[in-house]
Enzyme design. Sequence first.
Site: not given
Lengths: 325, 377
Positions: A82-83, A59-60, A85, A129, A89, A87
Amino acid sequence: MPEMTMLQAVNDALHVAMAKDDRVVLLGEDIGKKGGVFGATAGLWDKYGDLRVMDTPLSENGILGTAVGMGLYGLRPVPEIQFLDFIYPGFDQIVSEMAKFRYRSGGEYPCPCVVRSPSGGGIKGGHYHSQSAESYFIHTPGLRVVMPSTPRDAKGMLLASIFQDDPVIFLEPKALYRHGKQEVESGYFEVELGKARVVRAGDGVTVVTWGAMVPVCEAAAEKAAEKGVSVELLDLRSLLPWDADAVLASVRKTGRLVLVQEAPRTLGFASEIAATAAEKAIDSLRAPVARVSGFDTPFPYTLEHVYKPDAQRVLNAIEFVAKYD
Amino acid sequence: MAKAAGKAAARLATVDPYEVGPTGLFRLVDPDGREVAAVPPLPDGLAVRFLEAMLFQRALDQRMLNLQRQGRIGFYGTAKGQEGSTLGTGAAFEADDWVFPALREGAVALWRGMPLEAYVAQCFGNAKDPTHGRQMPCHYSDGPRHYVSLSSPIATQVTQAAGAARAVQVLGRKQVVAGYCGDGATSEGEFHAGLNFAGVWKAPVVFVCQNNQWAISVPVQKQTASETLAVKAVAYGMPGLRVDGNDVLACYVATKAAVDRARRGEGPTFVECLTYRLGGHSSSDDPTKYRDESEAKVWEARDPLLRHRAWLVGKGMWDDAREEAFLAAAGKRITDAIAAVEAAPPPATDTLFSDVYATLPPHLVDQKDRLARGEPV
């Protein structure tokens, strides 16, 4: 001095930071035992365990919200998204919370937090990504936005980010993670935030860029030199606050400005630099400002090489402004 | 008389809020002020302090709302009807614990010792506001007493509370963190993420949900199909308590049990306080447009203040004369605080630019200087 890739330099910076200060904690998805999907956190969980290197639920929003709470309490959290793209949330926690806490609390609650995230294209990852989303964050007062392009800058700027008190969006151009090696000092050192780096001195055309576009522009500058055009290439490194003085000084010298970004064109950071040049150095400009950028389209999978500026597109712009009369 | 009351109390069973569970309702005193379960021993003077704080907040809220109606402050949100759940839960945390509030926990800030003048000045947003007029009224911050600045987006503080509680674990300390929210907040992703992370980490946090049954105009029945809000806790691997939020003693006892449990390292608890928002959402809201006032009338009869007063009077701990004297003194304190801060000028222009960053960066120096010099900016 050891030679390192950018990935190794990021990893080394995290090792140095965690050894230096118990308040430095890492959290994110797959960053523990696995050491991160790119390996940026390799070896840290083994050394520091679950309390300081946290594999979180997926869960971002949760990663960034809890990181804000940790920063407020007095830790120096370094969450990994992690990426870039993924971010969004957690966007509210960045824009409404970590960026605003110091201000809205009258200085009572600074929120140190360094959000690390791989950014941009280069791994054939399609638009989820590959995107360059820096403008969303540069538009947010209270944040610092940093994007190094060399191993040494990655380490020195990551350490500088962790050991200061403003929240930082630390963007790591994944195309450069294993792009090449550079000698990097051992142990602790900082590279000052907010200062551009002169990659190549010149007096004909100023090229300003950042992140993965730096080596692309270096190649273009090399070709331009072969054609007799001297390029001064600046790597901005810090996008907020950014080194307007360095850019304006170069523009006043060359009178010609090319701005190169991987991100989509409209309202990209190049636009802000162009506006600043128009406000403060219009008398020095001898050609229109040229922008080379990604297109105002989603980032494509198969046609990534067409979407991203390459040395030829940058060279076209350099030649256009160099010849403009 | 005292002996008889003692005998009656002895017959009442002791009830454990954890045994009542997430679909029951933990209550010690009924709406008429009668004990329905044994009230455990309370710290000296606490019961009276509760009534005083509730009376004070009711009076303060009314005065602040009047200031808004008179155009003297821009906005206000009262806690009318929720003073029991606010103060009962807030008092269960120690001075060194951290509180992440939602909109209606201003009374908790005052309980913890935030100066009344700072509270009032925040609503004026003038030079005496410690936060320099940077937020609309009711968005208090009190660093020295760990009452963390809140924002207007809903439920963002829930994940933050979980994170602060994780930080307590990382540093090996013994504090407990309070994470407040309302019933509407339970629909947000932040709520899910915050409880989920806290559950996984077994973090020392107590989530307190003031279920006042209305999120502006949307009733709680439209927020969720869950039988109760407390039952949601079960899915996150933590106990969910459901408490009569208009019973200040029940709120205190249940929350204190949750705080003690968290401090023992046994993990988080979610506490739902069933209460009712007697007023509008804020000074900008008119509840008669969307809710049946007969419902509000029912809840007026369940007023937490009346209930606790009846209980105290029954115990011989309170009477009309004492209340009259208290209210007169409270009114004067409020009047004095307003008088002390209202005339202050707006915050200095410099405060527009300070605290964005730890130090003023070059682009803000440039913007500030241009503004001062009248140059294009």
